[in-house]
Design a protein around this motif. Structure first.
Motif, PDB file in Angstrom:
ATOM      1  N   UNK A 165       7.043  -1.408   2.177  1.00  0.00           N
ATOM      2  CA  UNK A 165       7.178  -0.505   1.029  1.00  0.00           C
ATOM      3  C   UNK A 165       6.106  -0.797  -0.025  1.00  0.00           C
ATOM      4  N   UNK A 166       5.819  -2.073  -0.233  1.00  0.00           N
ATOM      5  CA  UNK A 166       4.794  -2.438  -1.217  1.00  0.00           C
ATOM      6  C   UNK A 166       3.402  -1.971  -0.771  1.00  0.00           C
ATOM      7  N   UNK A 167       3.105  -2.114   0.510  1.00  0.00           N
ATOM      8  CA  UNK A 167       1.833  -1.608   1.031  1.00  0.00           C
ATOM      9  C   UNK A 167       1.721  -0.100   0.815  1.00  0.00           C
TER      10      UNK A 167
ATOM     11  N   UNK B 142       4.269  -9.244  -1.849  1.00  0.00           N
ATOM     12  CA  UNK B 142       5.473  -9.888  -1.351  1.00  0.00           C
ATOM     13  C   UNK B 142       5.300 -10.589  -0.025  1.00  0.00           C
ATOM     14  N   UNK B 143       4.061 -10.795   0.401  1.00  0.00           N
ATOM     15  CA  UNK B 143       3.802 -11.508   1.656  1.00  0.00           C
ATOM     16  C   UNK B 143       3.903 -13.006   1.388  1.00  0.00           C
ATOM     17  N   UNK B 144       4.605 -13.724   2.242  1.00  0.00           N
ATOM     18  CA  UNK B 144       4.889 -15.128   1.984  1.00  0.00           C
ATOM     19  C   UNK B 144       3.856 -16.093   2.510  1.00  0.00           C
ATOM     20  N   UNK B 145       2.621 -15.649   2.754  1.00  0.00           N
ATOM     21  CA  UNK B 145       1.600 -16.598   3.204  1.00  0.00           C
ATOM     22  C   UNK B 145       0.926 -17.264   1.998  1.00  0.00           C
TER      23      UNK B 145
ATOM     24  N   UNK C 179     -10.651  -3.975  -6.587  1.00  0.00           N
ATOM     25  CA  UNK C 179      -9.475  -4.844  -6.667  1.00  0.00           C
ATOM     26  C   UNK C 179      -8.269  -4.154  -6.056  1.00  0.00           C
ATOM     27  N   UNK C 180      -7.632  -4.852  -5.099  1.00  0.00           N
ATOM     28  CA  UNK C 180      -6.390  -4.371  -4.490  1.00  0.00           C
ATOM     29  C   UNK C 180      -5.350  -5.482  -4.596  1.00  0.00           C
ATOM     30  N   UNK C 181      -4.070  -5.137  -4.494  1.00  0.00           N
ATOM     31  CA  UNK C 181      -3.030  -6.179  -4.577  1.00  0.00           C
ATOM     32  C   UNK C 181      -3.233  -7.254  -3.520  1.00  0.00           C
ATOM     33  N   UNK C 182      -2.966  -8.501  -3.901  1.00  0.00           N
ATOM     34  CA  UNK C 182      -3.095  -9.598  -2.945  1.00  0.00           C
ATOM     35  C   UNK C 182      -1.746  -9.915  -2.323  1.00  0.00           C
TER      36      UNK C 182
ATOM     37  N   UNK D 154      -7.468 -10.035  -1.581  1.00  0.00           N
ATOM     38  CA  UNK D 154      -6.958  -8.697  -1.336  1.00  0.00           C
ATOM     39  C   UNK D 154      -5.742  -8.781  -0.444  1.00  0.00           C
ATOM     40  N   UNK D 155      -5.287  -7.661   0.078  1.00  0.00           N
ATOM     41  CA  UNK D 155      -4.085  -7.668   0.915  1.00  0.00           C
ATOM     42  C   UNK D 155      -4.354  -8.290   2.284  1.00  0.00           C
ATOM     43  N   UNK D 156      -3.373  -8.998   2.859  1.00  0.00           N
ATOM     44  CA  UNK D 156      -3.507  -9.370   4.268  1.00  0.00           C
ATOM     45  C   UNK D 156      -3.762  -8.117   5.104  1.00  0.00           C
TER      46      UNK D 156
END
Length: 361
Positions: free
Chosen positions: A65-67, A189-192, A181-184, A199-201
């Protein structure tokens, strides 16, 4: 500047983005998704029919959902998209030379060269010219090269000359630095725990060959600095033309190598026996087939080079010249300033990294 497109891409339909795969295959329900939902009713809305291949929107994974909310997952009403973006190449170059006679016997010279180039690459993953991602995830690739040469010449007499030269060269390479810039990971909410969150995984959908996210090859910087100092003494005496001299050259390599530093989730869809058989549906349910991530890899390599020589051309007769000389060179072993280098020594055990394999120091 020129336009660039990866061509028509298969993406989520607007309905699929909400978990509805009831028209995903030839206008009807996706049978693989339907079978998975029948075996896993947790993902079916209360009172829903799993044969319709509809995932309960309330069971869509929070990270997915966040993606979606961040605009990272492309979609359209038809499930087809032809994205457009712009490739830019910014190139600058300069070369200059200056010579100046200080006195009748003293001369100095200077040469300067510079080349700077940056490429803005909107769809790159494996290389700047590639069109690998589904929608633009712009990154900068580039290289800056600098060269300086300073020379001083002293004529003591018509038979005695000294030349001193200093050179400096810098090569600065940049690979895949995000241009926006994009959400990291933490914001999505990624737990890595990446060493350097840029940036995003990344997300990879195997069935559609869709890559979403900045290039896995960066951001990487590599800076090589090479300095050189040489001194040559020339002397003509009788039938001998002699030269003596030496050289010293320190070398530096400063690298920060980032490779999959943000991590990547792969969804293989129908190519594996796990999940629903639909890479899109597995993403919504938070069921990746594979995840991998590498650490940030910095290094600070140093080395030094030394040399000395003596040579002579002996004009024995008008038709016979004997040339001979002696030269010695030494290059110190390359080492990392913080001990991050490694060596292979059979049967040895590392005392610093006690869990390292035998023979790896």
């Amino acid at each position: 500047t020129q336009g660039m497109t990866p061509g028509v891409q298969t993406v989520f339909t607007d309905d699929e983005l909400n978990g509805d795969f009831s028209q995903a295959v030839n206008g009807g329900p996706d049978p693989n998704v339907a079978a998975f939902l029948a075996a896993n009713p947790y993902f079916v809305a209360p009172g829903g029919d799993p044969t319709q291949a509809k995932i309960d929107p309330n069971k869509i994974d929070p990270v997915a959902k966040n993606y979606i909310a961040a605009g990272i997952i492309p979609h359209s009403a038809s499930g087809r998209l032809n994205p457009q973006s712009t490739y830019k190449d910014n190139f600058n170059e300069y070369t200059g030379k200056l010579d100046f006679n200080l006195t009748e016997k003293d001369k100095i010279g200077a040469s300067l060269g510079m080349k700077r180039e940056t490429n803005l690459c909107p769809f790159a993953q494996n290389g700047c010219s590639g069109t690998d991602t589904t929608i633009p995830f712009p990154v900068n690739w580039g290289s800056n090269t600098y060269f300086l040469n300073l020379a001083y010449t002293r004529s003591f007499s018509s038979t005695l000359l000294n030349e001193v030269r200093f050179t400096a060269q810098r090569l600065n390479f940049l690979m895949a630095k995000p241009a926006e810039t994009l959400p990291n990971n933490s914001q999505l909410g990624v737990g890595n725990t990446p060493d350097q969150a840029t940036g995003p995984p990344e997300i990879y959908f195997y069935n559609e060959s869709d890559w979403l996210g900045f290039s896995y090859r960066g951001p990487t910087t590599e800076i090589n600095n090479t300095f050189g100092l040489t001194d040559t003494f020339s002397w003509v005496k009788g039938k001998h033309s002699m030269k003596f001299g030496g050289a010293f050259s320190p070398y530096q390599n400063n690298t920060v190598y980032d490779y999959y530093v943000n991590g990547e989730f792969d969804f293989y869809g129908s190519t594996t026996g796990s999940g629903s058989g639909s890479d899109f549906a597995d993403f919504l349910m938070g069921l990746p087939d594979e995840y991998y991530q590498w650490p940030k890899a910095p290094s600070s390599i140093r080395s030094k080079y030394f040399a000395g020589f003596a040579q002579d051309e002996w004009h024995i007769t008008r038709n016979l010249v004997l040339s001979y000389g002696l030269r010695y060179e030494y290059s110190s072993p390359m080492y990392d300033t913080q001990g991050r280098s490694f060596s292979i020594v059979p049967d040895a055990h590392s005392t610093r990294f006690v869990n390292a394999p035998v023979g790896l120091l």
